[in-house]
Design an enzyme around this catalytic site. Structure first.
Site, PDB file in Angstrom:
ATOM      1  CD  GLU A  63      -1.420  -2.826   2.238  1.00 11.53           C
ATOM      2  OE1 GLU A  63      -2.348  -2.661   2.827  1.00 11.53           O
ATOM      3  OE2 GLU A  63      -0.435  -2.755   2.053  1.00 11.53           O
ATOM      4  CB  CYS A  95      -0.783  -0.960   5.509  1.00 10.62           C
ATOM      5  SG  CYS A  95       1.018  -1.297   4.825  1.00 10.62           S
ATOM      6  CD1 TRP A 180      21.699 -33.606 -16.691  1.00 11.57           C
ATOM      7  CD2 TRP A 180      20.610 -34.117 -14.352  1.00 11.57           C
ATOM      8  NE1 TRP A 180      22.370 -32.778 -15.943  1.00 11.57           N
ATOM      9  CE2 TRP A 180      21.164 -33.254 -14.430  1.00 11.57           C
ATOM     10  CE3 TRP A 180      19.846 -33.524 -14.014  1.00 11.57           C
ATOM     11  CZ2 TRP A 180      21.727 -32.295 -13.062  1.00 11.57           C
ATOM     12  CZ3 TRP A 180      19.954 -32.604 -12.728  1.00 11.57           C
ATOM     13  CH2 TRP A 180      20.770 -32.082 -12.882  1.00 11.57           C
ATOM     14  NE  ARG A 301      13.234 -44.628   5.074  1.00  9.94           N
ATOM     15  CZ  ARG A 301      13.508 -45.246   5.736  1.00  9.94           C
ATOM     16  NH1 ARG A 301      15.177 -46.207   5.424  1.00  9.94           N
ATOM     17  NH2 ARG A 301      13.503 -45.733   7.475  1.00  9.94           N
TER      18      ARG A 301
END
Length: 369
Positions: A63, A95, A180, A301
């Protein structure tokens, strides 16, 4: 098609609040332990006068940033805020008071603040004659601020389990190799996930098998350091492990009563539980360290244990268009011995990432399980 107007709202409320939600997302990874918040200010004629978001903890709130951007045009205007304006003085001022000082005539709020320390801004504004409308795009704003809201409402960090697998659910080949499975594009997207998190959690199996660094390659300068967490009940993390390289802070969690070698002298001892340590105690430890969001990158796990304990709030899976047919599954035992105990999820997003597919899911509401 006409816009849906909430009770007491205006036709353009959804549009401006959606912009505020998008602004809030720019703060992901930098505001912890504070929430992400976005704000849009309209002038008295309904034109956008200012925008802002909370970028980092200790910095100006959304704000305040938006009011600075709007200047005198905020007087008599409308503020759209994704979270109820705060009503207390912390590292910055309230605010709600800033909006009053700026002469804003109307405030539209997506989500009421569940934090009793900061809540009450809407009431303060109304008491001073400001019109306050709430409940605009609540679901979207809550989704964008899910980590912080979870930390306040459930008193534990928000946990995202990330995994990469072949289409048949394998995270490693039969010989143990796993790099990968997914593409460079998917791995780059994981860096984004890390940058939006406060901590990365991995199990000792992952540390011993892959020796990961668990760091962010590029991170905003303002964001706090990413905490690396190793769940290591038996204190087996070797001194040579890259997760101990000092590049980022590391917390090694061991089971109570275990002898800890000198290089793990700062390890935290947690109560034992079936198969390792008490994960609820780990969450409490992390919350005590002001960790709001956790990215779980541990092996199958550990992931299964988190799911069994009901500690996973979001699942992000990267699926490669490939098949192995054998090897380690992405998920280990998760407490579902029969179909009646299955962990049901709901799709939130399905997105191509390079040649792979990213799926984002959340646990289904109890009534749908």
């Amino acid at each position: 098609m006409s816009e849906q107007i909430p009770p007491g709202g205006e036709p353009s409320d959804d549009r401006h609040m959606r912009r505020a939600v998008a602004l809030a997302a720019r703060g992901l990874g930098g505001t912890s332990p504070n929430p992400v918040v976005g704000c849009v200010i309209l002038d008295a004629s309904g034109e956008v006068a200012g925008e802002g978001f909370h970028a980092f903890a200790g910095g100006p709130h959304a704000e305040v940033v938006a009011l600075r951007d709007a200047g005198d045009r905020a007087r008599g205007g409308t503020a759209y805020v994704t979270l109820e304006p705060c009503n207390h003085t912390g590292r910055t001022g309230p605010c709600a008071g800033a909006l009053l000082d700026a002469g804003v005539a109307r405030v539209v709020v997506a989500v009421s603040d569940p934090n009793p320390v900061a809540a009450g801004g809407a009431g303060t504004l109304r008491a001073h004659g400001v019109r306050v409308d709430t409940g605009v795009l609540t679901e979207e704003a809550e989704r964008g601020n899910a980590a912080w809201l979870t930390s306040v409402r459930r008193r534990r960090p928000y946990v995202t389990w990330k995994f990469a697998a072949t289409l048949d659910g394998r995270s490693a080949a039969e010989d143990g190799t796993s790099q990968w499975i997914t593409s460079p594009e998917a791995r780059e997207d994981v860096q984004r996930l890390r940058a939006e998190s406060d901590a990365i959690v991995a199990g000792i199996g992952t540390v011993l098998a892959d020796d990961p660094r668990l760091t962010i390659r590029t991170a905003p300068r303002e964001r706090p350091p990413l905490l690396r967490v190793v769940v290591d009940p038996g204190a087996r993390t070797p001194a040579s492990a890259r997760v101990l390289d000092g590049e980022a802070p590391t917390l090694v969690a061991v089971a109570a009563g275990v002898d800890v070698p000198p290089h793990l002298g700062d390890a935290v001892r947690l109560p034992r539980a079936e198969g390792g340590i008490d994960l609820h105690a780990l969450m409490a430890e992390l919350r005590g360290r002001q960790i709001v969001s956790v990215l779980l990158e541990g092996g199958p796990r550990l992931a299964g244990s988190f799911i069994k304990e009901g500690l996973v709030d979001r699942v992000v899976g990267y699926l490669a268009p490939a098949l192995l047919g054998a090897g380690a599954a992405a998920l280990g035992p998760a407490g579902a011995a029969t179909i009646g105990e299955i962990h049901r999820l709901g799709f939130e997003e399905v997105t191509p990432i390079g040649p792979d597919l990213r799926v984002i899911l959340r646990p289904a509401p109890a009534k749908e399980r």
